[in-house]
Scaffold this motif. Sequence first.
Motif, short mmCIF file in Angstrom:
data_model
loop_
_atom_site.label_atom_id
_atom_site.label_comp_id
_atom_site.label_asym_id
_atom_site.label_seq_id
_atom_site.Cartn_x
_atom_site.Cartn_y
_atom_site.Cartn_z
N VAL A 30 0.83 -1.20 0.00
CA VAL A 30 0.00 0.00 0.00
C VAL A 30 0.87 1.25 0.00
CG1 VAL A 30 -1.64 1.35 1.39
CG2 VAL A 30 -2.01 -1.10 1.05
N LEU A 31 1.96 1.24 0.76
CA LEU A 31 2.83 2.41 0.81
C LEU A 31 3.52 2.68 -0.52
CD1 LEU A 31 4.39 2.03 4.37
CD2 LEU A 31 2.76 3.77 3.60
N TYR A 58 -1.97 1.95 9.50
CA TYR A 58 -3.05 1.86 8.52
C TYR A 58 -4.13 2.92 8.77
CZ TYR A 58 -5.65 -0.11 4.70
OH TYR A 58 -6.28 -0.27 3.48
N GLU A 59 -4.35 3.29 10.03
CA GLU A 59 -5.28 4.39 10.32
C GLU A 59 -4.84 5.66 9.62
OE1 GLU A 59 -5.30 4.58 14.60
OE2 GLU A 59 -6.96 3.16 14.77
N VAL A 60 -3.54 5.95 9.67
CA VAL A 60 -3.02 7.16 9.04
C VAL A 60 -3.11 7.03 7.51
CG1 VAL A 60 -0.98 8.62 8.73
CG2 VAL A 60 -1.57 7.75 11.00
N ILE A 61 -2.81 5.85 6.99
CA ILE A 61 -2.94 5.62 5.55
C ILE A 61 -4.38 5.89 5.11
CG2 ILE A 61 -2.94 3.84 3.74
CD1 ILE A 61 -0.50 2.59 5.21
N GLU A 62 -5.35 5.33 5.84
CA GLU A 62 -6.76 5.56 5.51
C GLU A 62 -7.11 7.04 5.60
OE1 GLU A 62 -9.26 1.63 6.82
OE2 GLU A 62 -8.45 2.85 8.45
N ASN A 63 -6.61 7.70 6.63
CA ASN A 63 -6.89 9.13 6.83
C ASN A 63 -6.34 9.96 5.67
OD1 ASN A 63 -7.39 11.67 7.86
ND2 ASN A 63 -5.98 11.50 9.57
N LEU A 64 -5.09 9.73 5.33
CA LEU A 64 -4.48 10.47 4.22
C LEU A 64 -5.21 10.18 2.91
CD1 LEU A 64 -0.68 10.00 5.05
CD2 LEU A 64 -1.99 12.13 5.20
N ASN A 65 -5.52 8.92 2.67
CA ASN A 65 -6.21 8.52 1.45
C ASN A 65 -7.59 9.18 1.35
OD1 ASN A 65 -6.34 6.75 -0.98
ND2 ASN A 65 -8.06 5.89 0.15
N SER A 66 -8.31 9.25 2.45
CA SER A 66 -9.65 9.86 2.43
C SER A 66 -9.59 11.36 2.12
CB SER A 66 -10.37 9.62 3.76
OG SER A 66 -9.80 10.40 4.78
N GLY A 68 -7.45 12.49 -0.06
CA GLY A 68 -6.88 12.58 -1.39
C GLY A 68 -5.38 12.79 -1.40
N ARG A 69 -4.74 12.52 -0.28
CA ARG A 69 -3.29 12.69 -0.18
C ARG A 69 -2.60 11.35 -0.31
NH1 ARG A 69 -1.88 15.69 4.93
NH2 ARG A 69 0.16 15.68 3.95
N ILE A 70 -1.38 11.40 -0.77
CA ILE A 70 -0.60 10.17 -0.94
C ILE A 70 -0.11 9.69 0.43
CG2 ILE A 70 1.61 11.33 -1.31
CD1 ILE A 70 2.09 9.17 -3.52
N ALA A 71 -0.08 8.38 0.58
CA ALA A 71 0.42 7.77 1.81
C ALA A 71 1.69 6.99 1.45
CB ALA A 71 -0.62 6.85 2.43
N ASN A 72 2.82 7.49 1.89
CA ASN A 72 4.09 6.81 1.68
C ASN A 72 4.96 7.08 2.91
OD1 ASN A 72 5.37 9.34 1.37
ND2 ASN A 72 5.12 9.32 -0.84
N PRO A 73 6.14 6.49 2.99
CA PRO A 73 6.95 6.70 4.19
C PRO A 73 7.21 8.17 4.52
CG PRO A 73 7.84 4.88 2.95
CD PRO A 73 6.77 5.50 2.09
N ILE A 74 7.33 9.01 3.51
CA ILE A 74 7.61 10.43 3.77
C ILE A 74 6.40 11.12 4.39
CG2 ILE A 74 8.14 12.65 2.66
CD1 ILE A 74 9.73 10.95 0.57
N THR A 75 5.21 10.90 3.81
CA THR A 75 4.02 11.56 4.36
C THR A 75 3.66 10.99 5.73
OG1 THR A 75 2.55 10.07 3.13
CG2 THR A 75 3.07 12.20 2.12
N LEU A 76 3.89 9.69 5.92
CA LEU A 76 3.64 9.11 7.24
C LEU A 76 4.64 9.63 8.26
CD1 LEU A 76 1.71 7.21 5.67
CD2 LEU A 76 2.46 5.41 7.20
N LYS A 77 5.89 9.77 7.85
CA LYS A 77 6.91 10.32 8.75
C LYS A 77 6.51 11.72 9.19
CE LYS A 77 11.65 12.08 8.55
NZ LYS A 77 11.56 13.49 8.23
N ASN A 78 6.09 12.55 8.25
CA ASN A 78 5.66 13.91 8.60
C ASN A 78 4.49 13.89 9.57
OD1 ASN A 78 7.60 15.09 7.00
ND2 ASN A 78 6.23 15.36 5.25
N TYR A 79 3.51 13.03 9.30
CA TYR A 79 2.34 12.93 10.18
C TYR A 79 2.74 12.50 11.59
CZ TYR A 79 -2.03 11.43 12.23
OH TYR A 79 -3.09 11.28 13.09
N PHE A 80 3.54 11.44 11.68
CA PHE A 80 3.91 10.91 13.00
C PHE A 80 4.85 11.85 13.75
CE2 PHE A 80 2.74 6.68 11.07
CZ PHE A 80 1.62 6.49 11.87
N GLU A 81 5.73 12.54 13.04
CA GLU A 81 6.61 13.51 13.71
C GLU A 81 5.80 14.69 14.24
OE1 GLU A 81 9.70 14.47 10.87
OE2 GLU A 81 10.99 12.88 11.65
#
Length: 190
Positions: A30-31, A58-66, A68-81
């Motif tokens: 998915v990432l 996966y919660e963050v992936i679903e959130n970003l996807n809903s 319309g944003r891309i979910a990849n290690p960079i966007t997840l890193k930004n979210y979690f940081e």
Amino acid sequence: MEKVDISQNQTQNHEIPSNIEAEQHLLGSVLVNNDIIDEIANIINSEKFYDPIHIKIYEVIENLNSKGRIANPITLKNYFEKNQEVNDVGGVEYLVKLTRFSYSVKQAIDYAKIVHENYVKRELIQISHNIKDDTLNSEEDKYSDLIIEDDEKLLFDLAERDSFSQSCMKFNLALAQSIRMAEHAMHNDT
């Protein structure tokens, strides 16, 4: 139904149904390819993962996807940081490591089915613990037929959720086929 910590109530040294590797492969796929989310949305959601880290990812992936944003290690890193949770998900290294587990859409669907199947088994264990607890700790005014009725409803709800997912998949396939047929008819008219 009150959640019982099934990991602490293991009997006869049985392992709790889970497949961490399937979860990792699914998340990695998915990432790398967010289009897979649409393919597995009827099979899986964050609550079906076993590993708490995978649930959070996966919660963050679903959130970003809903959104319309891309979910990849960079966007997840930004979210979690931003939420000071990067260490809670194994760090940036773990997010990147997951992408090494990426596979095709077909394999991701198979992994999603494995994760879902283990979730259903965990829910069945939960219901069986509920039956045991209700039976052993029943008050004198709670008759066995009421215990059966309550737990039968839990089983029915679990079966309904699973059957709903499968009927949505069939609908999606029918919709895709209808769109293809309509496009074909449109091209034949011109």
